[in-house]
Design a protein around this motif. Structure first.
Motif, PDB file in Angstrom:
ATOM      1  N   ALA A  87       0.829  -1.214   0.000  1.00  0.00           N
ATOM      2  CA  ALA A  87       0.000   0.000   0.000  1.00  0.00           C
ATOM      3  C   ALA A  87       0.857   1.254   0.000  1.00  0.00           C
ATOM      4  N   SER A  88       1.981   1.215   0.716  1.00  0.00           N
ATOM      5  CA  SER A  88       2.845   2.404   0.773  1.00  0.00           C
ATOM      6  C   SER A  88       3.473   2.690  -0.584  1.00  0.00           C
ATOM      7  N   ILE A  89       3.820   1.636  -1.339  1.00  0.00           N
ATOM      8  CA  ILE A  89       4.369   1.847  -2.680  1.00  0.00           C
ATOM      9  C   ILE A  89       3.304   2.456  -3.590  1.00  0.00           C
ATOM     10  N   ARG A  90       2.074   1.970  -3.483  1.00  0.00           N
ATOM     11  CA  ARG A  90       0.980   2.585  -4.256  1.00  0.00           C
ATOM     12  C   ARG A  90       0.840   4.057  -3.881  1.00  0.00           C
ATOM     13  N   HIS A  91       0.906   4.345  -2.585  1.00  0.00           N
ATOM     14  CA  HIS A  91       0.753   5.720  -2.094  1.00  0.00           C
ATOM     15  C   HIS A  91       1.802   6.629  -2.719  1.00  0.00           C
ATOM     16  N   HIS A  92       3.076   6.222  -2.662  1.00  0.00           N
ATOM     17  CA  HIS A  92       4.153   7.059  -3.183  1.00  0.00           C
ATOM     18  C   HIS A  92       4.024   7.273  -4.692  1.00  0.00           C
ATOM     19  N   LEU A  93       3.849   6.183  -5.420  1.00  0.00           N
ATOM     20  CA  LEU A  93       3.874   6.285  -6.871  1.00  0.00           C
ATOM     21  C   LEU A  93       2.722   7.111  -7.416  1.00  0.00           C
ATOM     22  N   THR A  94       1.545   6.994  -6.830  1.00  0.00           N
ATOM     23  CA  THR A  94       0.388   7.728  -7.354  1.00  0.00           C
ATOM     24  C   THR A  94       0.409   9.183  -6.901  1.00  0.00           C
ATOM     25  N   ARG A  95       0.781   9.456  -5.664  1.00  0.00           N
ATOM     26  CA  ARG A  95       0.744  10.831  -5.159  1.00  0.00           C
ATOM     27  C   ARG A  95       1.932  11.665  -5.605  1.00  0.00           C
ATOM     28  N   GLU A  96       3.022  11.030  -5.961  1.00  0.00           N
ATOM     29  CA  GLU A  96       4.183  11.766  -6.446  1.00  0.00           C
ATOM     30  C   GLU A  96       4.220  11.826  -7.968  1.00  0.00           C
ATOM     31  N   ASP A  97       3.133  11.361  -8.603  1.00  0.00           N
ATOM     32  CA  ASP A  97       2.997  11.417 -10.052  1.00  0.00           C
ATOM     33  C   ASP A  97       4.179  10.730 -10.743  1.00  0.00           C
ATOM     34  N   ARG A  98       4.547   9.547 -10.224  1.00  0.00           N
ATOM     35  CA  ARG A  98       5.679   8.812 -10.774  1.00  0.00           C
ATOM     36  C   ARG A  98       5.225   7.479 -11.370  1.00  0.00           C
ATOM     37  N   TRP A  99       3.964   7.399 -11.691  1.00  0.00           N
ATOM     38  CA  TRP A  99       3.413   6.173 -12.281  1.00  0.00           C
ATOM     39  C   TRP A  99       2.292   6.578 -13.214  1.00  0.00           C
ATOM     40  N   ASP A 100       2.341   6.106 -14.453  1.00  0.00           N
ATOM     41  CA  ASP A 100       1.326   6.447 -15.448  1.00  0.00           C
ATOM     42  C   ASP A 100       0.111   5.551 -15.231  1.00  0.00           C
ATOM     43  N   VAL A 101      -0.797   6.006 -14.374  1.00  0.00           N
ATOM     44  CA  VAL A 101      -1.968   5.206 -14.022  1.00  0.00           C
ATOM     45  C   VAL A 101      -2.844   4.957 -15.243  1.00  0.00           C
ATOM     46  N   ALA A 102      -2.949   5.938 -16.119  1.00  0.00           N
ATOM     47  CA  ALA A 102      -3.800   5.781 -17.298  1.00  0.00           C
ATOM     48  C   ALA A 102      -3.313   4.639 -18.184  1.00  0.00           C
ATOM     49  N   ALA A 103      -1.995   4.489 -18.308  1.00  0.00           N
ATOM     50  CA  ALA A 103      -1.441   3.451 -19.170  1.00  0.00           C
ATOM     51  C   ALA A 103      -1.231   2.133 -18.433  1.00  0.00           C
ATOM     52  N   LEU A 104      -0.848   2.208 -17.146  1.00  0.00           N
ATOM     53  CA  LEU A 104      -0.427   1.011 -16.422  1.00  0.00           C
ATOM     54  C   LEU A 104      -1.412   0.544 -15.366  1.00  0.00           C
ATOM     55  N   GLY A 105      -2.404   1.353 -15.052  1.00  0.00           N
ATOM     56  CA  GLY A 105      -3.316   0.996 -13.983  1.00  0.00           C
ATOM     57  C   GLY A 105      -2.735   1.342 -12.623  1.00  0.00           C
ATOM     58  N   THR A 106      -3.410   0.926 -11.578  1.00  0.00           N
ATOM     59  CA  THR A 106      -2.957   1.178 -10.212  1.00  0.00           C
ATOM     60  C   THR A 106      -1.701   0.365  -9.923  1.00  0.00           C
ATOM     61  N   PRO A 107      -0.693   0.969  -9.282  1.00  0.00           N
ATOM     62  CA  PRO A 107       0.491   0.181  -8.914  1.00  0.00           C
ATOM     63  C   PRO A 107       0.117  -0.955  -7.956  1.00  0.00           C
ATOM     64  N   ILE A 108       0.728  -2.116  -8.164  1.00  0.00           N
ATOM     65  CA  ILE A 108       0.408  -3.325  -7.394  1.00  0.00           C
ATOM     66  C   ILE A 108      -1.112  -3.477  -7.328  1.00  0.00           C
ATOM     67  N   CYS A 109      -1.706  -3.516  -8.515  1.00  0.00           N
ATOM     68  CA  CYS A 109      -3.158  -3.647  -8.623  1.00  0.00           C
ATOM     69  C   CYS A 109      -3.575  -5.091  -8.365  1.00  0.00           C
ATOM     70  N   GLN A 110      -4.877  -5.329  -8.401  1.00  0.00           N
ATOM     71  CA  GLN A 110      -5.377  -6.679  -8.147  1.00  0.00           C
ATOM     72  C   GLN A 110      -4.840  -7.679  -9.181  1.00  0.00           C
ATOM     73  N   GLU A 111      -4.736  -7.277 -10.431  1.00  0.00           N
ATOM     74  CA  GLU A 111      -4.204  -8.213 -11.429  1.00  0.00           C
ATOM     75  C   GLU A 111      -2.771  -8.611 -11.085  1.00  0.00           C
ATOM     76  N   ASP A 112      -1.954  -7.627 -10.701  1.00  0.00           N
ATOM     77  CA  ASP A 112      -0.563  -7.922 -10.371  1.00  0.00           C
ATOM     78  C   ASP A 112      -0.443  -8.732  -9.078  1.00  0.00           C
TER      79      ASP A 112
END
Length: 387
Positions: A159-184
């Protein structure tokens, strides 16, 4: 259950609501440092929580302190006996098949490079090995065990990795989805279950159908405790094969991070293996278990040992036959496997208990490109994805 690109796409936008809310509150209130300090004292299930622990963390730990109500303890005991019978082989499969399988998924490899703590292969492998050993203890889900606190901390780490990547705008959610998402998360569960069983089969290990199914079942229980949505998870080995094939077909490919992580893994085990003569065996074993295409993507070097290591299944088959036919031989080999696993784990941990913590910062040079393509004796179910 049938899995499709569309059903897996729907899982890419979903994280872990409970853990995500807990971590968000800890960061908002500036309580992450206090939480990490106090959680070092929480290492066994049923222990009294330390005073001063943030209330949101206390509530989370209380809610996640017990296994799912649907657990079949008979199946879990069969999984434990399967592990005892195959512990050294499972450790080999985890190290040289499951982890490289993670690295051959580019966005997972980049994500594993995101935190300082995950940068070091000995710590990463030690945590994986220790987590598995704790899971397979007779008291894994009882007071005094180390498994439940470890699962609770891993869930918050994700959860902390998701928090950092999404709030620091360091993950392209539109292209990659949520970091460590349910599929992953489900994909990771498959790597440590069905792909481990595949590796055991490739090594020539004798397994019963019941044992293989129980081992997969145990990792389904683990997934539930790590926040995996049980409405979408494979229920048996056949469904695990379908999900795993589709997941890998969608995402696997070469990446700089995957090659770097694999090089770290090879270097780590070359240090563990005495001397230098057998060093090439490490890369050769990875290549044999994951196949030439994935090994080339991961830049695993080719050596003359690539041919020699193919004799391993024949040698292991002899040992397995002895074990099948002789109770005394079975006990001796189980004991040897247990000692070998402990030696490997001790070498990786240097005798220390590994602690999981919520990272307060990610690596400064971390970045992710959005251009990632989506493209009886037990025997593995046949492939379910055709070209």
């Amino acid at each position: 259950m049938t899995f499709t690109d569309q059903s897996l796409d729907s899982l890419r936008t979903v994280g872990d609501e409970l853990a995500d809310a807990t971590v968000a509150t800890l960061f908002e209130r500036g309580e992450v440092g206090k939480f990490n300090t106090l959680m070092r004292y929480v290492s066994t299930a049923g222990a009294e929580l330390p005073e001063g622990l943030p209330e949101v963390a206390r509530a989370y730990l209380h809610e996640t302190s017990t296994p799912p109500s649907w657990v079949d303890w008979g199946e879990m005991e069969k999984a434990r006996l399967f592990f005892i019978d195959n512990n050294v082989h499972i450790s080999t499969a985890l190290s040289f098949a499951a982890m490289p399988a993670c690295y051959v998924v580019p966005h997972i490899a980049r994500l594993l490079s995101a935190t300082h703590s995950l940068k070091y292969p000995s710590k990463r492998m030690a945590e994986t090995g220790q987590f598995t050993v704790q899971l397979m203890q007779p008291n894994a889900f009882e007071a005094g065990s180390r498994f439940i606190p470890a699962a609770q901390k891993v869930r918050l780490l994700h959860a902390s990795i998701r928090h950092h990547l999404t709030r620091e705008d360091r993950w392209d959610v539109a292209a990659l989805g949520t970091p460590i998402c349910q599929e992953d998360m489900i994909g990771g569960q498959m790597m440590f279950s069905i792909q481990v069983l595949d590796a055991l089969h490739r090594l020539g290990i004798h397994m019963s159908v019941d044992g293989a199914e129980s081992y997969c079942y145990a990792w389904r229980v683990v997934g539930a405790m790590l926040g995996v949505d049980q409405d979408h998870v494979p229920r048996d080995v056949a469904e695990a094969r379908q999900f795993s094939d589709l997941y890998m077909t969608r995402h696997m490919g070469p990446s700089t991070e995957g090659a770097d992580l694999t090089r770290q893994l090879i270097d780590l085990y070359e240090e563990v293996v005495p001397g230098t003569f057998l060093d090439p065996v490490v890369g050769a074993l990875i290549r044999y278990l994951v196949g030439d295409t994935a090994a080339d993507w991961l830049e695993v070097p080719r050596t003359p040992w690539d041919t020699l290591v193919k004799a391993a299944p024949a040698l292991l088959n002899v040992m397995e036959t002895i074990e099948d036919r002789s109770p005394l031989g079975a006990r001796a080999l189980d004991r040897l496997g247990h000692l070998t696993t402990l030696f490997e784990l001790s070498s990786l941990t240097r005798g220390r208990v590994m602690h999981y913590a919520v990272p307060e910062h990610l690596r400064k040079d971390y970045g992710v490109s959005s251009a990632i393509p989506r493209t009886k004796r037990w025997t593995p179910p046949g492939p379910t994805v055709t070209a």
